[in-house]
Design a protein around this motif. Structure first.
Motif, PDB file in Angstrom:
ATOM      1  N   ASP A  65      20.687  38.524 -41.682  1.00 40.62           N
ATOM      2  CA  ASP A  65      21.178  38.177 -40.887  1.00 40.62           C
ATOM      3  C   ASP A  65      22.093  39.278 -39.964  1.00 40.62           C
ATOM      4  O   ASP A  65      21.918  38.845 -38.622  1.00 40.62           O
ATOM      5  CB  ASP A  65      22.239  37.266 -41.901  1.00 40.62           C
ATOM      6  CG  ASP A  65      21.587  36.410 -42.172  1.00 40.62           C
ATOM      7  OD1 ASP A  65      20.536  35.760 -42.102  1.00 40.62           O
ATOM      8  OD2 ASP A  65      22.774  35.905 -43.527  1.00 40.62           O
ATOM      9  N   TYR A  66      22.628  40.012 -40.281  1.00 34.65           N
ATOM     10  CA  TYR A  66      23.141  40.846 -39.111  1.00 34.65           C
ATOM     11  C   TYR A  66      22.147  41.656 -38.654  1.00 34.65           C
ATOM     12  O   TYR A  66      22.487  41.719 -37.118  1.00 34.65           O
ATOM     13  CB  TYR A  66      23.617  42.128 -40.398  1.00 34.65           C
ATOM     14  CG  TYR A  66      23.873  43.014 -39.702  1.00 34.65           C
ATOM     15  CD1 TYR A  66      25.844  43.428 -38.795  1.00 34.65           C
ATOM     16  CD2 TYR A  66      23.273  44.594 -38.712  1.00 34.65           C
ATOM     17  CE1 TYR A  66      26.214  43.902 -38.213  1.00 34.65           C
ATOM     18  CE2 TYR A  66      23.859  45.061 -37.616  1.00 34.65           C
ATOM     19  CZ  TYR A  66      25.571  45.373 -37.362  1.00 34.65           C
ATOM     20  OH  TYR A  66      26.151  46.332 -36.501  1.00 34.65           O
ATOM     21  N   ASP A 115      30.413  43.387 -34.119  1.00 39.02           N
ATOM     22  CA  ASP A 115      31.771  42.835 -33.505  1.00 39.02           C
ATOM     23  C   ASP A 115      30.963  41.555 -34.200  1.00 39.02           C
ATOM     24  O   ASP A 115      31.611  40.341 -33.087  1.00 39.02           O
ATOM     25  CB  ASP A 115      32.057  42.274 -32.075  1.00 39.02           C
ATOM     26  CG  ASP A 115      32.734  44.335 -32.330  1.00 39.02           C
ATOM     27  OD1 ASP A 115      33.482  44.751 -32.856  1.00 39.02           O
ATOM     28  OD2 ASP A 115      32.600  45.013 -30.986  1.00 39.02           O
ATOM     29  N   GLN A 116      29.880  41.365 -33.769  1.00 37.33           N
ATOM     30  CA  GLN A 116      29.021  39.375 -34.630  1.00 37.33           C
ATOM     31  C   GLN A 116      30.170  39.495 -35.530  1.00 37.33           C
ATOM     32  O   GLN A 116      30.481  39.631 -36.536  1.00 37.33           O
ATOM     33  CB  GLN A 116      28.066  40.013 -35.098  1.00 37.33           C
ATOM     34  CG  GLN A 116      27.001  38.426 -35.172  1.00 37.33           C
ATOM     35  CD  GLN A 116      26.876  37.470 -33.850  1.00 37.33           C
ATOM     36  OE1 GLN A 116      27.072  38.198 -33.057  1.00 37.33           O
ATOM     37  NE2 GLN A 116      27.114  36.278 -34.484  1.00 37.33           N
ATOM     38  N   ALA A 117      30.262  37.746 -35.378  1.00 36.49           N
ATOM     39  CA  ALA A 117      31.710  37.397 -36.275  1.00 36.49           C
ATOM     40  C   ALA A 117      30.182  36.605 -37.761  1.00 36.49           C
ATOM     41  O   ALA A 117      29.147  36.846 -37.461  1.00 36.49           O
ATOM     42  CB  ALA A 117      32.138  35.870 -35.864  1.00 36.49           C
ATOM     43  N   ILE A 118      30.861  37.032 -38.648  1.00 37.18           N
ATOM     44  CA  ILE A 118      30.210  37.068 -40.354  1.00 37.18           C
ATOM     45  C   ILE A 118      30.177  35.280 -40.472  1.00 37.18           C
ATOM     46  O   ILE A 118      30.920  34.424 -40.184  1.00 37.18           O
ATOM     47  CB  ILE A 118      31.306  36.994 -41.768  1.00 37.18           C
ATOM     48  CG1 ILE A 118      30.209  36.790 -42.264  1.00 37.18           C
ATOM     49  CG2 ILE A 118      32.470  36.935 -41.429  1.00 37.18           C
ATOM     50  CD1 ILE A 118      30.875  37.825 -44.118  1.00 37.18           C
ATOM     51  N   LYS A 164      31.794  41.115 -49.193  1.00 39.40           N
ATOM     52  CA  LYS A 164      31.015  43.048 -49.032  1.00 39.40           C
ATOM     53  C   LYS A 164      29.877  43.718 -48.334  1.00 39.40           C
ATOM     54  O   LYS A 164      30.387  44.512 -47.534  1.00 39.40           O
ATOM     55  CB  LYS A 164      31.095  42.884 -51.237  1.00 39.40           C
ATOM     56  CG  LYS A 164      30.235  44.275 -51.117  1.00 39.40           C
ATOM     57  CD  LYS A 164      32.220  45.040 -51.181  1.00 39.40           C
ATOM     58  CE  LYS A 164      31.740  46.558 -51.465  1.00 39.40           C
ATOM     59  NZ  LYS A 164      31.134  47.429 -50.880  1.00 39.40           N
ATOM     60  N   ASN A 165      29.179  42.413 -48.570  1.00 41.41           N
ATOM     61  CA  ASN A 165      27.597  43.965 -47.293  1.00 41.41           C
ATOM     62  C   ASN A 165      27.761  43.852 -46.076  1.00 41.41           C
ATOM     63  O   ASN A 165      27.213  44.934 -45.810  1.00 41.41           O
ATOM     64  CB  ASN A 165      26.566  43.333 -47.593  1.00 41.41           C
ATOM     65  CG  ASN A 165      25.731  43.943 -47.787  1.00 41.41           C
ATOM     66  OD1 ASN A 165      24.761  43.786 -46.508  1.00 41.41           O
ATOM     67  ND2 ASN A 165      25.241  45.276 -48.148  1.00 41.41           N
ATOM     68  N   TRP A 166      28.573  42.594 -45.611  1.00 36.45           N
ATOM     69  CA  TRP A 166      28.712  42.176 -44.524  1.00 36.45           C
ATOM     70  C   TRP A 166      29.937  43.917 -43.761  1.00 36.45           C
ATOM     71  O   TRP A 166      29.520  44.139 -42.569  1.00 36.45           O
ATOM     72  CB  TRP A 166      29.579  41.449 -43.908  1.00 36.45           C
ATOM     73  CG  TRP A 166      29.239  40.586 -42.678  1.00 36.45           C
ATOM     74  CD1 TRP A 166      30.032  41.526 -41.356  1.00 36.45           C
ATOM     75  CD2 TRP A 166      28.400  40.462 -42.214  1.00 36.45           C
ATOM     76  NE1 TRP A 166      29.661  41.385 -39.923  1.00 36.45           N
ATOM     77  CE2 TRP A 166      28.919  40.656 -40.234  1.00 36.45           C
ATOM     78  CE3 TRP A 166      26.910  39.883 -41.953  1.00 36.45           C
ATOM     79  CZ2 TRP A 166      27.821  40.029 -39.034  1.00 36.45           C
ATOM     80  CZ3 TRP A 166      25.729  39.364 -41.098  1.00 36.45           C
ATOM     81  CH2 TRP A 166      26.404  39.210 -39.790  1.00 36.45           C
ATOM     82  N   ILE A 167      30.591  43.772 -44.532  1.00 38.88           N
ATOM     83  CA  ILE A 167      31.918  45.107 -44.259  1.00 38.88           C
ATOM     84  C   ILE A 167      31.345  46.239 -43.585  1.00 38.88           C
ATOM     85  O   ILE A 167      31.546  46.930 -43.155  1.00 38.88           O
ATOM     86  CB  ILE A 167      32.856  45.243 -45.275  1.00 38.88           C
ATOM     87  CG1 ILE A 167      33.825  43.725 -45.265  1.00 38.88           C
ATOM     88  CG2 ILE A 167      33.517  45.703 -45.340  1.00 38.88           C
ATOM     89  CD1 ILE A 167      34.648  43.513 -46.679  1.00 38.88           C
TER      90      ILE A 167
END
Length: 200
Positions: free
Chosen positions: A16-17, A24-27, A43-46
């Motif tokens: 997804d990222y 700076d893409q919003a989660i 957690k993994n997005w961070i």
């Protein structure tokens, strides 16, 4: 198995990222807020955002002022990462709070969430090493070396996943018990970092 859920969600986040490849893409977390999947996604997005911050700051041509700004942002992100790990450990503490530890129960050297933290970072290593192993602009020797490293990382993921599931099973059975220590990072605290408190 918890590790299977974690690996699936971590891989989803990384995919997804990279649709945006923007720090700076919003989660946009697709999971119910009360679910373990939701926590794993955050957690993994961070971790994924921090991974790419680390790439940026290592540019040898970066302006020093900009580099310092990125370094401070990485420090802040690392604190967010630590807080999230401790929050996930809180989830497991709550999940197993009615389990009575056996008389000979042992404590593990790391908590479940810190082991899952390593699994999250491992997912990023695997994704980016696979990119290098398949990069058409790289030399054959580079791709072959990266494939060897990728194979090691994949084996490491299998072993770590098994260890995490065994740890959680032991906690659930009372053979091991959880004891979570806050990280107590000192460098971000103006009252604990001598460089900061000596200035005031």
């Amino acid at each position: 198995m918890i590790s299977e859920i974690a690996n699936r969600v971590f891989n989803q986040v990384i995919t997804d990222y990279h649709k945006f490849d923007n720090i700076d893409q919003a989660i946009q977390n697709p999971y119910n807020q009360d679910s373990l999947e939701h926590l794993f996604y955050v957690k993994n997005w961070i971790d994924t955002a921090q991974w790419h911050m680390e790439d940026v700051v290592r540019n040898p041509n970066i302006d020093p002022v900009e580099g310092l700004s990125w370094k401070r942002r990485i420090d802040a992100q690392n604190q967010i990462r630590t807080d999230m790990v401790e929050f996930i450990d809180g989830y497991f503490l709550n999940l197993y709070n009615k389990v009575s530890a056996l008389q000979d129960a042992k404590i593990n050297s790391e908590s479940p969430a810190w082991a899952l933290d390593r699994l999250s970072i491992l997912a990023l290593k695997i994704y980016h090493m696979r990119e290098e192993a398949e990069r058409s602009t790289a030399s054959t020797a580079h791709r072959e070396q990266c494939q060897i490293k990728l194979n090691v990382l994949l084996s490491q993921r299998d072993d770590l996943s098994t260890s995490i599931d065994e740890l959680l099973a032991d906690i659930e059975a009372g053979k091991k018990y959880m004891k979570v220590y806050k990280q107590m990072k000192m460098y971000n605290d103006p009252s604990l970092n001598p460089v900061l408190y000596r200035k005031s």
